[in-house]
Structures are given as C-alpha cells and as structure tokens.
Design a protein around this motif. Structure first.
Motif, mmCIF file in Angstrom:
data_model
loop_
_atom_site.group_PDB
_atom_site.id
_atom_site.type_symbol
_atom_site.label_atom_id
_atom_site.label_comp_id
_atom_site.label_asym_id
_atom_site.label_seq_id
_atom_site.Cartn_x
_atom_site.Cartn_y
_atom_site.Cartn_z
ATOM 1 N N ARG A 1 9.333 -0.651 4.460
ATOM 2 C CA ARG A 1 8.916 0.692 4.056
ATOM 3 C C ARG A 1 9.988 1.293 3.159
ATOM 4 O O ARG A 1 11.154 1.389 3.555
ATOM 5 C CB ARG A 1 8.696 1.591 5.279
ATOM 6 N N LEU B 1 8.791 6.359 -2.007
ATOM 7 C CA LEU B 1 8.376 6.313 -3.407
ATOM 8 C C LEU B 1 9.275 7.209 -4.246
ATOM 9 O O LEU B 1 9.724 8.264 -3.795
ATOM 10 C CB LEU B 1 6.917 6.761 -3.539
ATOM 11 N N GLU C 1 0.845 -1.188 0.000
ATOM 12 C CA GLU C 1 0.000 0.000 0.000
ATOM 13 C C GLU C 1 0.880 1.238 0.000
ATOM 14 O O GLU C 1 2.063 1.186 0.359
ATOM 15 C CB GLU C 1 -0.927 0.012 1.224
ATOM 16 N N GLU C 2 0.289 2.338 -0.407
ATOM 17 C CA GLU C 2 0.992 3.627 -0.365
ATOM 18 C C GLU C 2 0.570 4.355 0.904
ATOM 19 O O GLU C 2 -0.614 4.427 1.244
ATOM 20 C CB GLU C 2 0.638 4.469 -1.589
ATOM 21 N N ASN C 3 1.553 4.911 1.599
ATOM 22 C CA ASN C 3 1.264 5.600 2.845
ATOM 23 C C ASN C 3 2.293 6.704 3.057
ATOM 24 O O ASN C 3 3.481 6.439 3.197
ATOM 25 C CB ASN C 3 1.301 4.610 4.020
ATOM 26 N N HIS D 1 5.428 6.718 1.031
ATOM 27 C CA HIS D 1 6.212 5.490 1.088
ATOM 28 C C HIS D 1 5.384 4.314 0.580
ATOM 29 O O HIS D 1 4.157 4.322 0.665
ATOM 30 C CB HIS D 1 6.657 5.195 2.526
ATOM 31 N N ALA D 2 6.082 3.322 0.081
ATOM 32 C CA ALA D 2 5.457 2.047 -0.230
ATOM 33 C C ALA D 2 5.630 1.153 0.992
ATOM 34 O O ALA D 2 6.751 0.983 1.484
ATOM 35 C CB ALA D 2 6.112 1.409 -1.444
#
Length: 218
Positions: free
Chosen positions: A95, A98, A24-26, A29-30
């Motif tokens: 983590r 991106l 997921e993207e957060n 960050h991936a």
C-alpha cells in the motif's frame, strides 16, 4: 521493491506456476497485489521473513529481498504485508499513498488602478483617445509624444507596461523599443502598428515587442 517481491515469488515456484500482479486505487492509496501459486510459507516462520538475512533457501544466499522491499515501502510512507499458506501460495500486499498535486496559490489579479501604463504616441488626437480609453478602464496612465520623454519618464517612476504608437518624431520606434528593453529588463512593451502588412513587417524587423497590436484606426 516490486523486483524484489516478484523475484521471491518466482523462487517460490521451482516447478513453475502462476504469478499475478494487480493494482487498484483505494482511499487515496495504491494497492499493489503480487500473488503466486508457489510452495507458500509455513505459519511458524511467517513472522520471520522480513528479518534481515533470514532465509529458507538451500543455496546459502542471504535473505534480504523482502526486508529491502519492506524498507522501500516504508520510506515512501507505505506498508508491505504478506499472507501465505503452506503449499497454497503467497499474496504480498503493498500500500502506497498516491501522489497529490501541490496546491497552487491562486494568482492574485491586480486591479486596474494598480497598473501603471506609459503611452507614447506622436499624434495628439490618437494619444488623447487612447489615454481616455485606458483611463476610463481605471488604469494609471502617463502620456508622452516623443521617445526622449518616454525614456525620461521611465527613469522617474516605475511602469508595468509601455504602449508605443506607430511613430515618434525624434527616433524610430524600433530604436525606442530596443532602448526601453535595454534600460528596463523585463518591462513589457506593446507596439501599435498600422495594418496587417505592417504587423508582419514589425515582427520580421524586430526588436520583438511583447505584443504587437494592429492600429484600430486603420
């Protein structure tokens, strides 16, 4: 990195089990999650699993998998964390920042009065008309009627573009364009030629001008 983590997860399930991989993207960050339903890791050794050569394997193989995976994550400015319970499986959380596109510098658009144009046209009326039109737009225009004059002007001062009309009295247009390209590599040349058929023939004959413009008066 993922290969090392997933290999460890498979080995933690000697009698089979479930392996989940999600992402997921957060916050820029991936977040990559690798979860298994294996034997888990005892709390007393949880802090040691990233140490080089630490292993709980009975076959004597060196325990480098998680150590290597963590080093790869750090090299990419990321982190690798692990949570586990004995006989309740393990979750590895990776983590990674991106990638962001490099900011492009806005292309500076030149003002018309910074663009120098050499206009080559045999017909005096057309030459005068085109000169006035370009001058009205703010371009810096020099006009000549022959190919020889054009080549002389190119030696005296720099130009950004040459516009060649449908004819010159002292040489063929194709020869003039060829000579301009030979003397001034990279200089843009536009050729005004007559009618749709003439435009097609111009492209077939070459040399290729950078822009072929149908004669607006035909």
């Amino acid at each position: 990195m993922l290969s090392q983590v997933m290999s460890n997860a498979v080995e933690a399930m000697p009698h089979g089990g479930d392996l989940y991989l999600s992402i997921e993207e957060n916050a820029g960050h991936a977040h990559i999650y690798v979860q298994d339903s294996g034997v888990g890791i005892a709390p007393e050794i949880l802090d040691k699993v990233f140490d080089p050569f630490f292993t709980t394997k009975e076959d004597g193989r060196p325990g480098l998998g998680l150590c290597v995976a963590q080093a790869i994550a750090r090299r990419h400015k990321g982190t690798l964390e692990l949570s586990s319970k004995k006989n309740a499986g393990t979750v590895v959380t990776i983590r990674l920042p991106l990638a962001t596109a490099s900011p492009k510098k806005p292309r500076k658009r030149r003002k018309a009065n910074e663009v120098f144009i050499l206009l080559v046209e045999e017909d005096e009326m057309i030459r005068d008309l085109l000169h006035k039109m370009l001058d009205h737009k703010g371009y810096r225009v020099s006009s000549v009627s022959t190919g020889t004059e054009a080549l002389q002007h190119l030696e005296r001062k720099p130009f950004d573009v040459v516009i060649v009309g449908s004819g010159t009295p002292d040489m063929k247009v194709q020869n003039l364009i060829r000579e301009i390209k030979k003397r001034k590599t990279g200089l843009r040349v536009a050729w005004i030629t007559g009618g749709e058929g003439a435009e097609r023939k111009a492209r077939e004959r070459g040399p290729a001008a950078d822009l072929i413009i149908p004669d607006p008066l035909i």
